[in-house]
Design a protein around this motif. Structure first.
Motif, PDB file in Angstrom:
ATOM      1  N   ALA A  70       0.825  -1.204   0.000  1.00  0.00           N
ATOM      2  CA  ALA A  70       0.000   0.000   0.000  1.00  0.00           C
ATOM      3  C   ALA A  70       0.860   1.255   0.000  1.00  0.00           C
ATOM      4  O   ALA A  70       0.594   2.216  -0.737  1.00  0.00           O
ATOM      5  CB  ALA A  70      -0.933  -0.004   1.214  1.00  0.00           C
ATOM      6  N   VAL A  71       1.906   1.256   0.816  1.00  0.00           N
ATOM      7  CA  VAL A  71       2.813   2.404   0.861  1.00  0.00           C
ATOM      8  C   VAL A  71       3.516   2.581  -0.478  1.00  0.00           C
ATOM      9  O   VAL A  71       3.643   3.696  -0.998  1.00  0.00           O
ATOM     10  CB  VAL A  71       3.836   2.248   2.009  1.00  0.00           C
ATOM     11  CG1 VAL A  71       4.864   3.379   1.958  1.00  0.00           C
ATOM     12  CG2 VAL A  71       3.122   2.255   3.359  1.00  0.00           C
ATOM     13  N   GLN A  72       3.966   1.477  -1.081  1.00  0.00           N
ATOM     14  CA  GLN A  72       4.631   1.563  -2.380  1.00  0.00           C
ATOM     15  C   GLN A  72       3.687   2.069  -3.462  1.00  0.00           C
ATOM     16  O   GLN A  72       4.089   2.811  -4.367  1.00  0.00           O
ATOM     17  CB  GLN A  72       5.200   0.190  -2.771  1.00  0.00           C
ATOM     18  CG  GLN A  72       6.379  -0.260  -1.927  1.00  0.00           C
ATOM     19  CD  GLN A  72       7.515   0.755  -1.913  1.00  0.00           C
ATOM     20  OE1 GLN A  72       7.890   1.309  -2.951  1.00  0.00           O
ATOM     21  NE2 GLN A  72       8.051   1.018  -0.730  1.00  0.00           N
ATOM     22  N   ASN A  73       2.419   1.698  -3.367  1.00  0.00           N
ATOM     23  CA  ASN A  73       1.428   2.199  -4.328  1.00  0.00           C
ATOM     24  C   ASN A  73       1.304   3.711  -4.252  1.00  0.00           C
ATOM     25  O   ASN A  73       1.167   4.395  -5.271  1.00  0.00           O
ATOM     26  CB  ASN A  73       0.069   1.560  -4.075  1.00  0.00           C
ATOM     27  CG  ASN A  73       0.016   0.106  -4.473  1.00  0.00           C
ATOM     28  OD1 ASN A  73       0.871  -0.387  -5.198  1.00  0.00           O
ATOM     29  ND2 ASN A  73      -0.994  -0.613  -3.993  1.00  0.00           N
ATOM     30  N   LEU A  74       1.352   4.244  -3.034  1.00  0.00           N
ATOM     31  CA  LEU A  74       1.271   5.702  -2.868  1.00  0.00           C
ATOM     32  C   LEU A  74       2.539   6.379  -3.375  1.00  0.00           C
ATOM     33  O   LEU A  74       2.477   7.415  -4.049  1.00  0.00           O
ATOM     34  CB  LEU A  74       1.026   6.048  -1.392  1.00  0.00           C
ATOM     35  CG  LEU A  74      -0.360   5.703  -0.855  1.00  0.00           C
ATOM     36  CD1 LEU A  74      -0.400   5.888   0.659  1.00  0.00           C
ATOM     37  CD2 LEU A  74      -1.430   6.573  -1.512  1.00  0.00           C
ATOM     38  N   LEU A  75       3.695   5.792  -3.056  1.00  0.00           N
ATOM     39  CA  LEU A  75       4.959   6.390  -3.490  1.00  0.00           C
ATOM     40  C   LEU A  75       5.122   6.322  -5.004  1.00  0.00           C
ATOM     41  O   LEU A  75       5.804   7.171  -5.602  1.00  0.00           O
ATOM     42  CB  LEU A  75       6.131   5.675  -2.810  1.00  0.00           C
ATOM     43  CG  LEU A  75       6.258   5.885  -1.295  1.00  0.00           C
ATOM     44  CD1 LEU A  75       7.360   4.990  -0.738  1.00  0.00           C
ATOM     45  CD2 LEU A  75       6.535   7.344  -0.955  1.00  0.00           C
ATOM     46  N   GLY A  76       4.490   5.346  -5.629  1.00  0.00           N
ATOM     47  CA  GLY A  76       4.631   5.158  -7.069  1.00  0.00           C
ATOM     48  C   GLY A  76       3.680   5.978  -7.909  1.00  0.00           C
ATOM     49  O   GLY A  76       3.706   5.897  -9.144  1.00  0.00           O
ATOM     50  N   ARG A  77       2.835   6.772  -7.271  1.00  0.00           N
ATOM     51  CA  ARG A  77       1.909   7.607  -8.044  1.00  0.00           C
ATOM     52  C   ARG A  77       2.693   8.671  -8.820  1.00  0.00           C
ATOM     53  O   ARG A  77       3.742   9.133  -8.380  1.00  0.00           O
ATOM     54  CB  ARG A  77       0.893   8.280  -7.120  1.00  0.00           C
ATOM     55  CG  ARG A  77      -0.022   7.289  -6.416  1.00  0.00           C
ATOM     56  CD  ARG A  77      -1.007   7.993  -5.505  1.00  0.00           C
ATOM     57  NE  ARG A  77      -2.063   8.644  -6.273  1.00  0.00           N
ATOM     58  CZ  ARG A  77      -2.315   9.942  -6.249  1.00  0.00           C
ATOM     59  NH1 ARG A  77      -1.546  10.756  -5.530  1.00  0.00           N
ATOM     60  NH2 ARG A  77      -3.295  10.443  -6.943  1.00  0.00           N
ATOM     61  N   ARG A  78       2.146   9.081  -9.956  1.00  0.00           N
ATOM     62  CA  ARG A  78       2.837  10.070 -10.792  1.00  0.00           C
ATOM     63  C   ARG A  78       2.990  11.386 -10.045  1.00  0.00           C
ATOM     64  O   ARG A  78       2.151  11.754  -9.220  1.00  0.00           O
ATOM     65  CB  ARG A  78       2.069  10.284 -12.095  1.00  0.00           C
ATOM     66  CG  ARG A  78       0.674  10.893 -11.906  1.00  0.00           C
ATOM     67  CD  ARG A  78       0.006  11.179 -13.233  1.00  0.00           C
ATOM     68  NE  ARG A  78      -1.351  11.674 -13.034  1.00  0.00           N
ATOM     69  CZ  ARG A  78      -1.656  12.937 -12.748  1.00  0.00           C
ATOM     70  NH1 ARG A  78      -0.692  13.828 -12.595  1.00  0.00           N
ATOM     71  NH2 ARG A  78      -2.921  13.310 -12.593  1.00  0.00           N
ATOM     72  N   LYS A  79       4.053  12.103 -10.354  1.00  0.00           N
ATOM     73  CA  LYS A  79       4.266  13.396  -9.698  1.00  0.00           C
ATOM     74  C   LYS A  79       3.274  14.401 -10.235  1.00  0.00           C
ATOM     75  O   LYS A  79       2.793  14.307 -11.370  1.00  0.00           O
ATOM     76  CB  LYS A  79       5.709  13.882  -9.902  1.00  0.00           C
ATOM     77  CG  LYS A  79       6.129  14.152 -11.332  1.00  0.00           C
ATOM     78  CD  LYS A  79       7.592  14.605 -11.340  1.00  0.00           C
ATOM     79  CE  LYS A  79       8.037  15.012 -12.746  1.00  0.00           C
ATOM     80  NZ  LYS A  79       8.071  13.879 -13.680  1.00  0.00           N
ATOM     81  N   ARG A  80       2.961  15.399  -9.401  1.00  0.00           N
ATOM     82  CA  ARG A  80       1.939  16.386  -9.757  1.00  0.00           C
ATOM     83  C   ARG A  80       2.148  17.644  -8.942  1.00  0.00           C
ATOM     84  O   ARG A  80       2.978  17.682  -8.019  1.00  0.00           O
ATOM     85  CB  ARG A  80       0.537  15.823  -9.487  1.00  0.00           C
ATOM     86  CG  ARG A  80       0.360  15.271  -8.073  1.00  0.00           C
ATOM     87  CD  ARG A  80      -1.052  14.826  -7.775  1.00  0.00           C
ATOM     88  NE  ARG A  80      -1.940  15.979  -7.659  1.00  0.00           N
ATOM     89  CZ  ARG A  80      -3.238  15.870  -7.423  1.00  0.00           C
ATOM     90  NH1 ARG A  80      -3.795  14.681  -7.311  1.00  0.00           N
ATOM     91  NH2 ARG A  80      -4.000  16.938  -7.310  1.00  0.00           N
ATOM     92  N   GLN A  81       1.404  18.693  -9.261  1.00  0.00           N
ATOM     93  CA  GLN A  81       1.448  19.891  -8.430  1.00  0.00           C
ATOM     94  C   GLN A  81       0.810  19.590  -7.083  1.00  0.00           C
ATOM     95  O   GLN A  81      -0.091  18.763  -6.975  1.00  0.00           O
ATOM     96  CB  GLN A  81       0.688  21.044  -9.099  1.00  0.00           C
ATOM     97  CG  GLN A  81       1.372  21.617 -10.327  1.00  0.00           C
ATOM     98  CD  GLN A  81       0.651  22.856 -10.831  1.00  0.00           C
ATOM     99  OE1 GLN A  81      -0.553  22.997 -10.667  1.00  0.00           O
ATOM    100  NE2 GLN A  81       1.391  23.750 -11.442  1.00  0.00           N
ATOM    101  N   GLU A  82       1.298  20.285  -6.022  1.00  0.00           N
ATOM    102  CA  GLU A  82       0.781  20.020  -4.687  1.00  0.00           C
ATOM    103  C   GLU A  82      -0.658  20.473  -4.548  1.00  0.00           C
ATOM    104  O   GLU A  82      -1.487  19.804  -3.920  1.00  0.00           O
ATOM    105  CB  GLU A  82       1.621  20.697  -3.606  1.00  0.00           C
ATOM    106  CG  GLU A  82       1.107  20.406  -2.196  1.00  0.00           C
ATOM    107  CD  GLU A  82       1.860  21.139  -1.109  1.00  0.00           C
ATOM    108  OE1 GLU A  82       1.660  20.774   0.065  1.00  0.00           O
ATOM    109  OE2 GLU A  82       2.610  22.065  -1.417  1.00  0.00           O
ATOM    110  N   ALA A  83      -1.003  21.647  -5.066  1.00  0.00           N
ATOM    111  CA  ALA A  83      -2.342  22.207  -4.877  1.00  0.00           C
ATOM    112  C   ALA A  83      -3.390  21.261  -5.447  1.00  0.00           C
ATOM    113  O   ALA A  83      -3.242  20.715  -6.532  1.00  0.00           O
ATOM    114  CB  ALA A  83      -2.444  23.561  -5.549  1.00  0.00           C
ATOM    115  N   GLY A  84      -4.447  21.071  -4.639  1.00  0.00           N
ATOM    116  CA  GLY A  84      -5.556  20.255  -5.100  1.00  0.00           C
ATOM    117  C   GLY A  84      -5.499  18.833  -4.593  1.00  0.00           C
ATOM    118  O   GLY A  84      -4.597  18.431  -3.913  1.00  0.00           O
TER     119      GLY A  84
END
Length: 335
Positions: free
Chosen positions: A321-335
Motif C-alpha cells: 500500500a505504501v509503495q502504491n502511494l509512493l509510485g503515483r505520478r508526480k503532480r502539483q501540490e495544490a488540489g
C-alpha cells in the motif's frame, strides 16, 4: 428542573460517552447515561465509574446510569448520542418515539451510516424532519477531558440557538466549545480522519519515520477537504478543530484507537486480532469502506483512503500500500 440544571440524556456508555456525561454533570446538568447492556449499566452504577473504559474518574453526584432507554429520555431537554456509527440509526430509531416534543438532539458520534453511506445528519433528518440537530466534534480524547486537561471542540447546527445551547452545556474553564453552521464539514472531518489515522499507524509501524507521517497528514487533509467541499462543507471548517485539529490528534498520539489499529496491522496482526488487543470499537475500519465508496460515487480522488481501504477490506499488504502511494505520478501540490 431549572435552566441552571438541565436534564440531559447521554446515549452510549463507552469512553467518550462517559467522558461527556462527566463533563456535563460537572457543569451542573442532571445527566442520565444510558448503555444498551443491563449488566454493563449495573456495573457502572455499582462501581460509580467506568472501570473498563475510563477508570479512575468517579461519577459526579448528578450523573446516574441506566439501561432503560425510556427512563433515560423521560423529561430530558437534550439527547446526545455517543454510540458507534454503525449503531447510530438503530439507537435513534428506538429513541425518537420516546423523546418528548421539546427535546432536542445532538451527537458526538463520528462516522458514516454504513448501509446507505449517509452522513449522520441525513440519518437524523429522515427520522426527525426539519427539527434542529447538532453535531459535536473536534480533537478530544476521553481520558484528557476526564482529567480536565484543556480541550476545544466545535458544535455545528443549522440553528444558531441550538448550537449555542449545546456549547453552553459543554463550556467550562477547561473545555472550550466553538459554534458553527457547517454540519457537513464537521461530520466529514470527524469521520475521514479515522481512516487517515489508520494509515499513519501503518506508516509508523513500518518504520517510515516522521517525514512520512507529516506528508501523510498533510495529503490526508487535502483528501478530506476535497470530499468535504464536494459534499457542501466549508474549507474553514476542514482547516479548523473538527478537520485539521482532529486529524493531527488521531494520527500522532497512541491514545487513538485508529492509529493503534494501523500499528497492529503493520506488525502483521489481523483486524480481529488488533480489535481484541485494542478492546474498543475502531471506527475507521468500517468508515474506510464507506468513505472510499462515497468518494468513488462522487468522483473525488482519495488515494490514501483507497490504500487504507484495500489493506482493511481487500487483504492488501501494508508495505505494498505504501509503495502504491509512493509510485503515483508526480503532480502539483495544490488540489
Amino acid at each position: 428542573m431549572t435552566a441552571q440544571h438541565p436534564v440531559i440524556a447521554v446515549l452510549g456508555s463507552g469512553s467518550w460517552g462517559t467522558a461527556l456525561a462527566i463533563l456535563l454533570s460537572r457543569n451542573g446538568a442532571i445527566v442520565r447515561l444510558w448503555g444498551h447492556l443491563a449488566t454493563e449499566s449495573e456495573r457502572l452504577h455499582r462501581d460509580g465509574e467506568n472501570r473498563e473504559f475510563l477508570p479512575g474518574y468517579p461519577f459526579p453526584g448528578g450523573l446516574s446510569v441506566t439501561a432503560d432507554l425510556g427512563a433515560a429520555l423521560q423529561g430530558a431537554e437534550e439527547v446526545i448520542i455517543v454510540v458507534p456509527s454503525h449503531a447510530f440509526k438503530a439507537v435513534l430509531e428506538k429513541a425518537v418515539p420516546m423523546m418528548e416534543l421539546q427535546t432536542s438532539l445532538s451527537w458526538a458520534t463520528k462516522g458514516v451510516e454504513p448501509q446507505t453511506l449517509s452522513l449522520l445528519h441525513e440519518v437524523a433528518a429522515d427520522l426527525l424532519g426539519d427539527k434542529p440537530t447538532a453535531v459535536i466534534s473536534g480533537p478530544s480524547f476521553a481520558s484528557e477531558v476526564a482529567k480536565r486537561l484543556p480541550t476545544a471542540v466545535t458544535v455545528a447546527s443549522s440553528s444558531p440557538e441550538h448550537a449555542e445551547k449545546i456549547a453552553g452545556y459543554l463550556h467550562s474553564d477547561c473545555f472550550r466549545a466553538y459554534t458553527s453552521d457547517d454540519i457537513i464539514g464537521l461530520e466529514v472531518g470527524g469521520a475521514a480522519k479515522n481512516v487517515m489515522a489508520i494509515g499513519a499507524g501503518i506508516a509508523d509501524g513500518l518504520g517510515f519515520g516522521a517525514n512520512t507521517r507529516a506528508a501523510l497528514i498533510t495529503r490526508g487533509l487535502a483528501e478530506i477537504m476535497r470530499l468535504g467541499m464536494a459534499l457542501g462543507g466549508k474549507r474553514e471548517t476542514l482547516m479548523g478543530l473538527g478537520g485539521m485539529g482532529d486529524l493531527v490528534l488521531t494520527c500522532t498520539d497512541d491514545q487513538s484507537r485508529n492509529r493503534r489499529m494501523g500499528l497492529a496491522l503493520a506488525q502483521g496482526l489481523s483486524i480481529d486480532e488488533a480489535k481484541q488487543e485494542i478492546g474498543q470499537e475502531v471506527e475507521g475500519v468500517m468508515t474506510a469502506q464507506a468513505i472510499y465508496n462515497k468518494a468513488r460515487k462522487l468522483g473525488v480522488e482519495m488515494p490514501i483512503t483507497e490504500q487504507v481501504y484495500r489493506v482493511l477490506h481487500q487483504n492488501l499488504d501494508p508495505k505494498e500500500a505504501v509503495q502504491n502511494l509512493l509510485g503515483r505520478r508526480k503532480r502539483q501540490e495544490a488540489g
